[in-house]
Design an enzyme around this catalytic site. Structure first.
Site: not given
Length: 185
Positions: A87-88, A91, A117-118, A137
């Site tokens: 997800g975010r 980051e 994923c992320h 991802y």
């Protein structure tokens, strides 16, 4: 049974946070979900990412997820394994030096780590992917390349293990990723 640390944060991918958390608990493992600057009993906001035929995934507001441990109180030495959802949240979590150091501690101790994923953004920022075969991802491939890891393109419902690290591209891979992750315990 294993004691697993989950590092998570606001706008984590809902499925990648909740499903492994509940599945590991259902298997009898102990899971501590933490977020920097938040305490046990606090919540994080999640997002639901879906594949709806566009050039990338879509994002919708998910649930509130309750944390059950304090980030400031955890140490890699207290856990058997680490799980990093996508997800975010990765980051911005990768900008936190304490998070990066904690991730490195798991690798320095050769403990099992799973990233989906992320979540790979925490691994690349921590400098632990060089020389490893891993996936994420597809939009994260350039980060893996720059960190000198070897990006492996696999199906969205598959996972790959390289030594103590299990990686997967997105939430459809939960069954395979979790199977490979718990096999390392």
């Amino acid at each position: 049974m294993a004691k697993v640390l989950m590092i998570t944060g606001d706008f984590v991918e809902d499925y990648e946070n909740m499903v492994p958390y509940q599945a590991l608990l259902a298997m009898g493992h102990e899971v501590h979900a933490v977020c920097p600057d938040k305490r046990a009993g606090g919540t994080i906001a999640t997002s639901v990412h879906d594949f709806e035929g566009d050039q990338t995934y879509t994002e919708k507001r998910g649930h509130n997820f309750a944390l059950n441990a304090d980030f400031d109180a955890v140490s890699a030495s207290d856990f058997d394994a680490l799980y990093i959802p996508g997800g975010r949240s990765p980051e911005y979590l990768r900008l936190n030096k304490e998070v990066v150091n904690l991730v490195r501690d798991f690798f320095d101790s050769d403990k099992p780590v799973a990233s989906i994923c992320h979540g790979i953004q925490l691994l690349t920022a921590s400098g632990v992917v060089e020389g490893r075969k891993l996936t994420a991802y597809p939009a994260c491939k350039p980060e893996i390349d720059l960190a000198r890891g070897e990006y492996v393109e696999i199906a969205m419902d598959d996972a790959i293990t390289d030594r103590n690290l299990v990686t997967a591209p997105a939430w459809p891979a939960h069954p395979e990723m979790l199977k490979q992750f718990v096999a390392l315990f």
